[in-house]
Motif scaffolding. Structure first.
Motif, mmCIF file in Angstrom:
data_model
loop_
_atom_site.group_PDB
_atom_site.id
_atom_site.type_symbol
_atom_site.label_atom_id
_atom_site.label_comp_id
_atom_site.label_asym_id
_atom_site.label_seq_id
_atom_site.Cartn_x
_atom_site.Cartn_y
_atom_site.Cartn_z
ATOM 1 N N GLY A 1 0.633 -1.122 -0.106
ATOM 2 C CA GLY A 1 0.129 -0.096 -0.023
ATOM 3 C C GLY A 1 0.836 1.247 -0.040
ATOM 4 N N ARG A 2 0.595 2.180 0.999
ATOM 5 C CA ARG A 2 1.363 3.462 0.932
ATOM 6 C C ARG A 2 2.714 3.474 1.756
ATOM 7 N N TRP A 3 3.144 2.060 2.346
ATOM 8 C CA TRP A 3 4.461 2.182 2.895
ATOM 9 C C TRP A 3 5.362 1.060 2.183
ATOM 10 N N VAL A 4 6.561 1.447 2.542
ATOM 11 C CA VAL A 4 7.735 0.704 2.060
ATOM 12 C C VAL A 4 8.489 0.229 3.302
ATOM 13 N N VAL A 5 8.806 -0.897 3.542
ATOM 14 C CA VAL A 5 9.486 -1.612 4.676
ATOM 15 C C VAL A 5 10.956 -1.936 4.445
ATOM 16 N N PHE A 6 12.075 -1.264 5.090
ATOM 17 C CA PHE A 6 13.254 -1.649 4.635
ATOM 18 C C PHE A 6 13.848 -2.507 5.781
ATOM 19 N N TRP A 7 14.929 -3.019 5.643
ATOM 20 C CA TRP A 7 15.717 -3.707 6.647
ATOM 21 C C TRP A 7 17.076 -4.082 6.232
ATOM 22 N N TYR A 8 17.893 -4.124 7.246
ATOM 23 C CA TYR A 8 19.319 -4.597 6.966
ATOM 24 C C TYR A 8 19.660 -5.730 8.138
ATOM 25 N N GLY A 9 20.504 -6.883 8.032
ATOM 26 C CA GLY A 9 20.723 -7.388 8.980
ATOM 27 C C GLY A 9 20.026 -8.588 9.409
ATOM 28 N N LEU A 10 18.862 -8.760 8.900
ATOM 29 C CA LEU A 10 17.908 -9.703 9.412
ATOM 30 C C LEU A 10 18.323 -11.038 8.767
ATOM 31 N N GLU A 11 18.254 -12.200 9.638
ATOM 32 C CA GLU A 11 18.833 -13.423 9.323
ATOM 33 C C GLU A 11 18.035 -14.679 8.692
ATOM 34 N N SER A 12 16.732 -14.346 8.900
ATOM 35 C CA SER A 12 15.805 -15.442 8.577
ATOM 36 C C SER A 12 14.717 -14.649 7.638
ATOM 37 N N PHE A 13 13.690 -15.721 7.091
ATOM 38 C CA PHE A 13 12.537 -15.229 6.642
ATOM 39 C C PHE A 13 11.609 -14.929 7.733
ATOM 40 N N GLU A 14 11.510 -15.573 8.763
ATOM 41 C CA GLU A 14 10.756 -15.241 10.076
ATOM 42 C C GLU A 14 10.976 -13.917 10.527
ATOM 43 N N GLU A 15 12.413 -13.567 10.707
ATOM 44 C CA GLU A 15 12.795 -12.452 11.368
ATOM 45 C C GLU A 15 12.053 -11.376 10.432
ATOM 46 N N VAL A 16 12.361 -11.308 9.044
ATOM 47 C CA VAL A 16 12.032 -10.479 8.080
ATOM 48 C C VAL A 16 10.389 -10.421 8.221
ATOM 49 N N LYS A 17 9.637 -11.407 8.215
ATOM 50 C CA LYS A 17 8.036 -11.240 8.280
ATOM 51 C C LYS A 17 7.746 -10.493 9.820
ATOM 52 N N THR A 18 8.379 -11.204 10.744
ATOM 53 C CA THR A 18 8.000 -10.395 12.210
ATOM 54 C C THR A 18 8.099 -9.037 11.964
ATOM 55 N N CYS A 19 9.434 -8.289 11.401
ATOM 56 C CA CYS A 19 9.504 -6.930 11.359
ATOM 57 C C CYS A 19 8.605 -6.274 10.462
ATOM 58 N N VAL A 20 8.424 -6.764 9.278
ATOM 59 C CA VAL A 20 7.626 -6.256 8.380
ATOM 60 C C VAL A 20 6.010 -5.974 8.808
#
Length: 442
Positions: A405-424
């Motif tokens: 939608g109106r947001w883009v979520v960025f990240w660096y250093g996340l180690e797993s798909f589950e970490e990425v999903k949780t943060c997003v």
């Protein structure tokens, strides 16, 4: 300069940055006394290989009413001329041993290059005045070892002032002269630094073939805040040789100049972009200021922080902002002109706000805060509105991103798909923290 010409040039400059940026920098530069706008050091290689872009960029500045003081070298041309003349030369400690035979060739080369640049500027309608000598008073540095190499003992600014008063760009070579009239060879970088110390210009510009300082991946480093970045840079294995020496010399120069002075390194073609936009095109180096890290909110001036955020985003924080979130770290510049506010969500740092005033963007403070934050937080995630104009930079800095939608979520250093999903998921559920929705929120 006629008003309609200035308006046309400003409009053209707007193509490389926002009109607001261009107006801001033009106003800032125009407020400085004409002789104190900029010292521009041009190497001989630039004169040989990139004269057209150099002349075009200098003419651009002239047409918006700015008078950079240009000082050029000519080492590449001198090497070729000495070889052609069959004159042998050697170097000691990086300095060219200058015999009378070498100096005779050097005088002709520097005068020729000086006139060549002046004539090219005049051909574009830019009034320029050749000043091949008479500015640098000098004495012999070490006649026995180096021959006719000079050490600057004084600077006569009258020829420069006279040129600018008459509406001409002053074009200097780096030859010095003793009180008795003996011409001496002086390194152009040394001459440019000495000239800057006497004039105390707003900008010192080094036009180079590389376009700036390069990191270990060969990318241009956009900004260096010496107060915050110097020790880190000098500790890196890839900062060596000529780059290490250049950084040390620039720090030594800026330490002796007002805080308002800064050094820019870029290529001639992108000089206007470097000077008139926040993002620039090369490397901006300032003495700068320190960045303080607060663990939590203890010691942080909340009122000044709220004012900073409101100034950056054009709208205030929601009521009770400082009481509602699990604040982890706050990075704040000494002057409260740039900040990064981190909370901790599910054990991972979240960049809740990053705010940099217009002036601080032009000084590279935001880059210093980002570098410090990234060094101390190996994992991080944040969100940004899809229309945020600095998203291109976030994409460069992030390991990954996700748009919803109106947001883009960025990240660096996340180690797993589950970490990425949780943060997003956490980022997308974050409530608004600014009172009124407009163009950007990070």
């Amino acid at each position: 300069m006629q008003k309609d010409t200035r308006h046309t040039i400003v409009r053209l400059l707007s193509n490389i940055g926002s009109r607001r940026e261009v107006d801001q920098y033009l106003k800032r530069f125009s407020s400085v006394e004409s002789t104190r706008f900029a010292v521009v050091k041009v190497g001989g290689t630039i004169l040989r290989d990139d004269l057209d872009n150099l002349v075009s960029s200098l003419s651009f500045l002239y047409r918006v009413g700015l008078f950079p003081i240009v000082i050029h070298g000519g080492g590449a041309q001198l090497n070729a001329a000495l070889e052609e003349a069959g004159v042998e030369t050697k170097r000691i400690d990086g300095m060219r041993v200058t015999t009378p035979e070498v100096l005779e060739v050097a005088r002709k080369v520097f005068q020729r290059e000086n006139w060549r640049l002046v004539e090219a500027l005049e051909a574009m309608g830019t009034r320029a005045r050749p000043i091949p000598s008479g500015v640098f008073e000098a004495r012999l540095l070490d006649e026995e070892r180096l021959g006719l190499v000079g050490e600057i003992s004084g600077v006569d600014l009258d020829p420069i002032r006279s040129s600018i008063r008459a509406g001409h760009l002053p074009i200097l070579s780096s030859l010095g002269e003793t009180p008795s009239g003996q011409i001496l060879n002086i390194n152009a970088d040394v001459a440019a630094n000495k000239l800057a110390l006497d004039i105390e210009p707003y900008k010192i510009i080094f036009l180079t073939g590389t376009g700036g300082l390069l990191d270990n991946y060969g990318r241009i480093i956009p900004s260096v805040n010496l107060a915050e970045d110097y020790n880190f840079l000098m500790s890196q294995d890839w900062v060596e040789g000529g780059m290490r020496l250049k950084v040390e010399q620039i720090k030594g120069l800026l330490d002796e100049l007002p805080l308002s002075s800064s050094v820019s390194m870029t290529v001639p073609e992108h000089l206007a972009k470097e000077l008139f936009t926040h993002r620039g095109s090369g490397t901006l180096i300032r003495r700068g200021e320190g960045v303080v890290r607060y663990d939590g909110l203890d010691g942080l001036d909340r009122e000044r922080t709220a004012e900073l955020i409101a100034s950056c985003f054009g709208r205030p924080l929601t009521e009770g902002y400082f009481d509602k979130k699990p604040f982890y770290r706050v990075y704040m510049s000494d002057s409260y002109r740039a900040t990064a506010i981190l909370t901790k969500e599910n054990g991972i740092p979240y960049l809740d706000k990053i705010g940099v005033t217009d002036q601080a963007q032009g000084e590279g403070l935001g880059g210093s805060i980002w570098m410090r934050m990234k060094q101390e937080n190996p994992k991080l995630f944040w969100r940004s509105r899809v229309e945020n104009p600095i998203n291109h930079w976030y994409f460069d800095e992030a390991d990954g991103s996700y748009r919803d939608g109106r947001w883009v979520v960025f990240w660096y250093g996340l180690e797993s798909f589950e970490e990425v999903k949780t943060c997003v998921d956490a980022a997308l559920k974050m409530p608004e923290t600014l009172v009124k929705q407009e163009d950007q929120d990070v």
